[in-house]
Scaffold this motif. Structure first.
Motif, mmCIF file in Angstrom:
data_model
loop_
_atom_site.group_PDB
_atom_site.id
_atom_site.type_symbol
_atom_site.label_atom_id
_atom_site.label_comp_id
_atom_site.label_asym_id
_atom_site.label_seq_id
_atom_site.Cartn_x
_atom_site.Cartn_y
_atom_site.Cartn_z
ATOM 1 N N GLU A 65 0.667 14.134 70.642
ATOM 2 C CA GLU A 65 0.001 13.963 69.353
ATOM 3 C C GLU A 65 -0.362 15.360 68.876
ATOM 4 N N PRO A 93 7.216 13.080 69.541
ATOM 5 C CA PRO A 93 6.024 13.111 68.682
ATOM 6 C C PRO A 93 5.659 11.703 68.224
ATOM 7 N N GLN A 127 7.701 10.860 63.660
ATOM 8 C CA GLN A 127 6.313 10.512 63.980
ATOM 9 C C GLN A 127 5.963 9.127 63.436
#
Length: 289
Positions: A65, A93, A127
């Protein structure tokens, strides 16, 4: 060591160091992957990003993160270059920390300034989550301030949803301190759309606020897909996971009630961050998975 507030001002994204758990509701221990919130190793990253990521992977982490998405860069790297760097160390990610932009309107990549571009860049690196990391003191002086935050969260959450990103809120202890007859954390969650805003629950801060974690899970069942796994020492300060008083075993026993998907560990102010993330992952592997 750099304070969290100054870090936010510089990067307009905050973070809280963390660990990751993939599909923990149904996964067997052998399938669980552990990740780390990079805020814990921010000082090392500022000196050498690649070397720090290499160390993160070396001690066993597979997911991260971020805490450094500034003006169209991740720790100074453009999205595709950052993605390539992570891939070179087999790091995925999952999430990143962002600020409201209310108190820092000139900062780019916040929930209120160039948010769509930030979302594009999240998608570029793959992400899944965007997290509002922290409300500055001047952003939370009254319930009216929280109303403005709620409006922003609903708007930013809708934009995120359209791009396949889930917006979450990361707590500290002040959200659990009654203001004008309301508990701000309840106010935020009760006045935002559940599909637009979910929760990244910081286990240290809710424990410090003396709120029962299981009760909170029950109140917002299925709405807490992210956790920050952070421990508390006997002095009330941050500690390596497993060395303090947070009852992780009981909390993890109720992970399905929360709707946990990923967890992240953080030690905000470790004297030896690289040793801290190694100690913490060891405890998790041996005691929680």
């Amino acid at each position: 060591m750099e304070s969290r507030r100054s870090f936010i001002k510089k990067s307009s994204v905050l973070a809280a160091g963390s660990f990751f758990l993939a599909g923990c509701g149904n996964a067997t221990p052998a399938n669980r992957a552990i990740g780390v919130q990079l805020y814990t190793v921010r000082n090392q990253i500022s000196k050498n990003l690649a070397k720090t990521l290499e160390k993160v992977a070396e001690v066993g982490y597979t997911h991260i993160e971020s805490a450094g998405h500034g003006a169209s860069t991740f720790y100074g790297e453009k999205a595709l270059a950052y993605k390539k760097l992570l891939k070179s160390f087999n790091l995925t990610p999952i999430s990143g920390h962002y600020s409201t932009g209310i108190a820092n309107p000139d900062d780019v990549g916040t929930l209120s300034n160039n948010w769509e571009k930030a979302l594009d860049e999240m998608n570029e690196i793959g992400q899944k989550y965007a997290v509002l990391a922290y409300l500055r003191e001047e952003e939370r002086t009254s319930l009216d301030d929280y109303k403005r935050v709620v409006d922003l969260l609903n708007t930013a959450g809708e934009k995120a949803k359209k791009q396949g990103i889930q917006l979450c809120y990361h707590n500290h202890d002040f959200e659990f301190q009654t203001m004008e007859g309301e508990v701000p954390m309840y106010y935020i969650l009760d006045n935002t759309e559940p599909d637009l805003l979910k929760m990244e629950l910081d286990l240290y801060w809710i424990t410090k606020a003396k709120f029962d974690v299981k009760d909170f899970f029950g109140k917002y069942s299925g709405r807490i897909p992210l956790w920050h796994v952070k421990d508390m020492g006997s002095d009330g300060k941050f500690a390596d996971v497993g060395s303090g008083s947070v009852d992780f075993k009981t909390i993890f026993a109720n992970q399905e009630l929360a709707g946990l998907e990923y967890f992240f560990v953080e030690h905000d102010n470790s004297k030896d961050p690289l040793k801290s993330i190694e100690t913490s992952i060891g405890y998790i592997q041996n005691n929680l998975l």
